[in-house]
Enzyme design. Structure first.
Site, PDB file in Angstrom:
ATOM      1  N   PHE A 153       2.755  -3.104  24.318  1.00 28.14           N
ATOM      2  CA  PHE A 153       4.086  -3.494  24.805  1.00 28.14           C
ATOM      3  C   PHE A 153       4.029  -4.505  25.945  1.00 28.14           C
ATOM      4  O   PHE A 153       4.955  -5.284  26.128  1.00 28.14           O
ATOM      5  CB  PHE A 153       4.878  -2.250  25.252  1.00 28.14           C
ATOM      6  CG  PHE A 153       4.174  -1.436  26.301  1.00 28.14           C
ATOM      7  CD1 PHE A 153       3.243  -0.473  25.933  1.00 28.14           C
ATOM      8  CD2 PHE A 153       4.428  -1.635  27.650  1.00 28.14           C
ATOM      9  CE1 PHE A 153       2.576   0.272  26.908  1.00 28.14           C
ATOM     10  CE2 PHE A 153       3.768  -0.892  28.622  1.00 28.14           C
ATOM     11  CZ  PHE A 153       2.838   0.060  28.242  1.00 28.14           C
ATOM     12  N   ASP A 210       0.946  14.883  36.736  1.00 29.88           N
ATOM     13  CA  ASP A 210       1.293  13.474  36.954  1.00 29.88           C
ATOM     14  C   ASP A 210       2.494  13.487  37.881  1.00 29.88           C
ATOM     15  O   ASP A 210       3.617  13.690  37.457  1.00 29.88           O
ATOM     16  CB  ASP A 210       1.614  12.779  35.624  1.00 29.88           C
ATOM     17  CG  ASP A 210       1.960  11.307  35.839  1.00 29.88           C
ATOM     18  OD1 ASP A 210       2.302  10.930  36.976  1.00 29.88           O
ATOM     19  OD2 ASP A 210       1.899  10.535  34.867  1.00 29.88           O
ATOM     20  N   LYS A 236       5.924   4.387  42.817  1.00 33.41           N
ATOM     21  CA  LYS A 236       7.273   4.866  42.472  1.00 33.41           C
ATOM     22  C   LYS A 236       7.839   5.663  43.636  1.00 33.41           C
ATOM     23  O   LYS A 236       8.245   5.084  44.626  1.00 33.41           O
ATOM     24  CB  LYS A 236       7.213   5.720  41.195  1.00 33.41           C
ATOM     25  CG  LYS A 236       7.076   4.916  39.903  1.00 33.41           C
ATOM     26  CD  LYS A 236       5.690   4.459  39.638  1.00 33.41           C
ATOM     27  CE  LYS A 236       5.492   4.009  38.200  1.00 33.41           C
ATOM     28  NZ  LYS A 236       4.135   3.525  37.971  1.00 33.41           N
ATOM     29  N   TYR A 239     -14.469  -1.181  56.424  1.00 36.34           N
ATOM     30  CA  TYR A 239     -14.876  -0.883  55.048  1.00 36.34           C
ATOM     31  C   TYR A 239     -14.929   0.625  54.814  1.00 36.34           C
ATOM     32  O   TYR A 239     -14.521   1.107  53.760  1.00 36.34           O
ATOM     33  CB  TYR A 239     -16.254  -1.500  54.737  1.00 36.34           C
ATOM     34  CG  TYR A 239     -16.600  -1.354  53.271  1.00 36.34           C
ATOM     35  CD1 TYR A 239     -16.211  -2.329  52.345  1.00 36.34           C
ATOM     36  CD2 TYR A 239     -17.267  -0.225  52.795  1.00 36.34           C
ATOM     37  CE1 TYR A 239     -16.489  -2.177  51.005  1.00 36.34           C
ATOM     38  CE2 TYR A 239     -17.547  -0.070  51.453  1.00 36.34           C
ATOM     39  CZ  TYR A 239     -17.154  -1.054  50.557  1.00 36.34           C
ATOM     40  OH  TYR A 239     -17.416  -0.897  49.227  1.00 36.34           O
ATOM     41  N   ARG A 290      11.261   0.979  25.453  1.00 36.89           N
ATOM     42  CA  ARG A 290      10.503   2.235  25.448  1.00 36.89           C
ATOM     43  C   ARG A 290      10.754   2.880  24.093  1.00 36.89           C
ATOM     44  O   ARG A 290      11.543   3.799  23.956  1.00 36.89           O
ATOM     45  CB  ARG A 290      10.965   3.171  26.586  1.00 36.89           C
ATOM     46  CG  ARG A 290      10.628   2.685  27.981  1.00 36.89           C
ATOM     47  CD  ARG A 290       9.234   3.021  28.493  1.00 36.89           C
ATOM     48  NE  ARG A 290       8.152   2.161  28.075  1.00 36.89           N
ATOM     49  CZ  ARG A 290       7.052   1.965  28.790  1.00 36.89           C
ATOM     50  NH1 ARG A 290       6.915   2.496  29.993  1.00 36.89           N
ATOM     51  NH2 ARG A 290       6.077   1.236  28.337  1.00 36.89           N
ATOM     52  N   PHE A 341       2.605   9.655  28.372  1.00 32.46           N
ATOM     53  CA  PHE A 341       2.893   8.395  29.032  1.00 32.46           C
ATOM     54  C   PHE A 341       1.825   7.407  28.572  1.00 32.46           C
ATOM     55  O   PHE A 341       0.672   7.783  28.363  1.00 32.46           O
ATOM     56  CB  PHE A 341       2.936   8.499  30.564  1.00 32.46           C
ATOM     57  CG  PHE A 341       3.319   7.173  31.159  1.00 32.46           C
ATOM     58  CD1 PHE A 341       4.625   6.713  31.041  1.00 32.46           C
ATOM     59  CD2 PHE A 341       2.381   6.344  31.749  1.00 32.46           C
ATOM     60  CE1 PHE A 341       4.983   5.446  31.510  1.00 32.46           C
ATOM     61  CE2 PHE A 341       2.734   5.084  32.220  1.00 32.46           C
ATOM     62  CZ  PHE A 341       4.036   4.642  32.104  1.00 32.46           C
ATOM     63  N   THR A 342       2.215   6.149  28.436  1.00 35.23           N
ATOM     64  CA  THR A 342       1.367   5.127  27.817  1.00 35.23           C
ATOM     65  C   THR A 342      -0.053   5.072  28.394  1.00 35.23           C
ATOM     66  O   THR A 342      -1.030   5.282  27.665  1.00 35.23           O
ATOM     67  CB  THR A 342       2.040   3.748  27.975  1.00 35.23           C
ATOM     68  OG1 THR A 342       2.357   3.549  29.356  1.00 35.23           O
ATOM     69  CG2 THR A 342       3.328   3.655  27.156  1.00 35.23           C
TER      70      THR A 342
HETATM   71  N1  F0G Z   1       2.412   8.032  35.041  1.00 36.47           N
HETATM   72  C1  F0G Z   1       3.717   7.742  34.962  1.00 36.47           C
HETATM   73  C2  F0G Z   1       4.702   8.836  34.689  1.00 36.47           C
HETATM   74  C3  F0G Z   1       4.155   6.432  35.122  1.00 36.47           C
HETATM   75  O1  F0G Z   1       5.450   6.158  35.034  1.00 36.47           O
HETATM   76  C4  F0G Z   1       3.189   5.420  35.372  1.00 36.47           C
HETATM   77  C5  F0G Z   1       3.595   4.027  35.476  1.00 36.47           C
HETATM   78  C6  F0G Z   1       1.844   5.775  35.454  1.00 36.47           C
HETATM   79  C7  F0G Z   1       1.497   7.090  35.296  1.00 36.47           C
HETATM   80  C8  F0G Z   1       0.766   4.755  35.675  1.00 36.47           C
HETATM   81  O2  F0G Z   1       0.762   4.329  36.979  1.00 36.47           O
HETATM   82  O3  F0G Z   1       1.356   1.897  36.806  1.00 36.47           O
HETATM   83  O4  F0G Z   1       0.445   2.881  38.916  1.00 36.47           O
HETATM   84  O5  F0G Z   1      -1.006   2.571  36.955  1.00 36.47           O
HETATM   85  N2  F0G Z   1       4.709   3.599  35.124  1.00 36.47           N
HETATM   86  C9  F0G Z   1       5.243   2.273  35.255  1.00 36.47           C
HETATM   87  C10 F0G Z   1       6.605   2.238  34.623  1.00 36.47           C
HETATM   88  C11 F0G Z   1       4.346   1.198  34.809  1.00 36.47           C
HETATM   89  O6  F0G Z   1       7.159   1.124  34.556  1.00 36.47           O
HETATM   90  O7  F0G Z   1       7.125   3.252  34.224  1.00 36.47           O
HETATM   91  P1  F0G Z   1       0.369   2.832  37.423  1.00 36.47           P
END
Ligand code: F0G
Length: 461
Positions: free
Chosen positions: A453, A219, A262, A76, A386, A128-129
């Site tokens: 989305f 990021d 990624k 843990y 997108r 970014f979303t």
């Molecule tokens: N920042 C970037 C540039 C991303 O592309 C993503 C995720 C995140 C942050 C968030 O990270 O998913 O680990 O919580 N991108 C995915 C995509 C979902 O399909 O582009 P996460």
């Protein structure tokens, strides 16, 4: 390990295990997409042939990473895998302190809550979303400071992820530096088409932010891919390794959030890295509320081991050359066929320009969403919208945001598909391009409140 570049790229691995994929009938796919409300996120993956929804968590791990999974120390507290991960992050990225999280948005949540106060401004090189939503939920307002070229799919600017420094400085002067907790900088910029920021721009940004005492939060989800583009395109970087450039980029910033799903080729994981010991202290305290103890933060020990190994693999020149090489192979095929895509081709996928592909569908009938559905029906290739759906609504007025870029992303997982798969994808896109006039717009019949989305549903008009 250095490579002598004499021949064209090829994968620096051979395949040891395979996962079968199946082709369904067009009739089956029509029914499946209708049941999924014309949203590719709502399809069952069993119904997908080539899955280009995302490069997130979909990479193939190496035999070394799988071996690392067997070395999981599931204590843990104080798991040895955490210390391996911490060491990899310090070595390859140069950040001082590490807080593991279950994935990128876990780190975004903690960081935003610590640094952003109600009424703050967070400038960034395109949104970014999830990043933007966490900034807003913490009381901040995101302001786009990317160069204008990034919003133009045809601009051939080699570094469309660059910051417009004049624009940033005028924002700082307008609001005052104390209203700006940090500048949010992505390497590469996902929503712009996987476009890199140059080292020169990052250095100039560092100088400007130093002048005003403002942090840069990175990021770093696709930092190795950005480093590769610098090596390929920027004056003075040809002789440097991707590993060296990656570290140089990171060290120009004060901290980072990472979706390790990624670049670093794990199926789940992420972290917050920070140089400031006080922010680290707070983050380490907060992670226990939302993620887990500060030495696992939502990851199993085995996941942290695979990630530590993945970090090292992600910055190898031969790996990244083949990874981006495959993306560019598909991009070239589509450009040769005259399909409108975002140029120059980025690093993690091909972004089809749905406005140009489907000029007969107005943006409020969701052309990119409709195009992704049509592609799926044609071949079982799954892509992602997108555009206007991803851009959501204005936080203050509640109106739809109308982004200039209305795109369909064909995202390439790392080390998963072959060139023959890319050929099929290109054939399918070309096929629907030849009958594009038959594609109809959509209406949204269900809209979730956050990150719509992912779960929105549509019907054909
Ligand atoms: N920042 C970037 C540039 C991303 O592309 C993503 C995720 C995140 C942050 C968030 O990270 O998913 O680990 O919580 N991108 C995915 C995509 C979902 O399909 O582009 P996460």
């Amino acid at each position: 390990m250095g490579t002598t570049i004499k021949h064209s790229w090829a994968e620096p691995f051979k395949i040891k295990m395979v996962e079968p994929v199946f082709i369904t009938t067009e009739e089956h796919r029509k029914k499946a997409i209708e049941e999924a409300g014309y949203n590719t996120f709502l399809l069952h993956s069993d119904d997908v042939y080539i899955d280009l929804l995302t490069d997130s968590g979909t990479s193939a791990m190496s035999d070394r990473q799988w071996a690392g999974m067997m070395l999981g120390d599931e204590a843990y507290a104080g798991s040895k895998n955490f210390y391996h991960l911490e060491e990899a992050i310090q070595n390859y990225y140069g950040y001082k302190h590490v807080v593991p999280t279950h994935q990128g948005r876990g780190a975004e949540h903690i960081l935003s809550q610590i640094l952003i106060k109600q009424g703050d401004i967070v400038p960034g090189n395109m949104y970014f979303t999830t990043t933007k939503l966490h900034q807003e939920l913490a009381g901040g307002k995101f302001v786009d400071i990317i160069i204008d070229e990034a919003h133009d799919p045809d601009s051939l600017h080699p570094f469309k992820g660059n910051v417009n420094l004049e624009k940033l400085e005028s924002i700082i002067k307008e609001h005052g530096a104390d209203k700006i907790p940090y500048i949010s900088i992505a390497t590469t910029v996902n929503m712009a088409g996987g476009q890199p920021i140059s080292m020169a721009n990052m250095k100039a940004l560092r100088e400007l932010t130093n002048k005003y005492g403002i942090r840069i939060i990175h990021d770093m989800t696709r930092v190795a891919e950005n480093a590769y583009m610098i090596q390929q395109k920027e004056e003075g970087y040809k002789g440097k390794s991707v590993a060296e450039i990656t570290k140089e980029l990171c060290m120009l910033t004060d901290g980072a959030t990472m979706s390790a799903k990624k670049d670093a080729m794990v199926n789940i994981g992420g972290f917050l890295a920070i140089n400031d010991p006080d922010v680290f202290d707070e983050a380490r305290n907060m992670v226990v509320i939302y993620e887990g103890l500060h030495t696992y933060g939502g990851m199993a020990g085995r996941d942290m081991e695979a990630l530590a190994i993945g970090i090292k693999e992600s910055v190898q020149d031969d790996h990244i050359r083949a990874r981006v090489g495959q993306v560019h192979y598909l991009g070239q095929k589509l450009m040769d066929a005259g399909v409108p895509i975002v140029k120059p081709v980025g690093t993690h996928g091909i972004f089809i320009d749905a406005k140009k592909f489907l000029p007969h569908i107005p943006q409020d009938q969701f052309p990119a969403q409709a195009l992704a559905a049509a592609l799926y029906i044609d071949s079982g290739v799954r892509a992602m919208e997108r555009g206007i759906v991803s851009a959501g609504r204005n936080k203050e007025t509640g109106d739809n945001n109308y982004p200039n870029l209305e795109l369909v992303r064909l995202t390439i997982p790392r080390r998963v598909y072959t060139q023959a798969h890319m050929d099929v994808v290109a054939e399918s896109v070309e096929c629907i391009y030849s009958k594009r006039n038959t594609i109809r717009g959509l209406k949204m019949v269900y809209e979730p409140k956050y990150l719509r989305f992912f779960q929105a549903r549509f019907e054909e008009i």
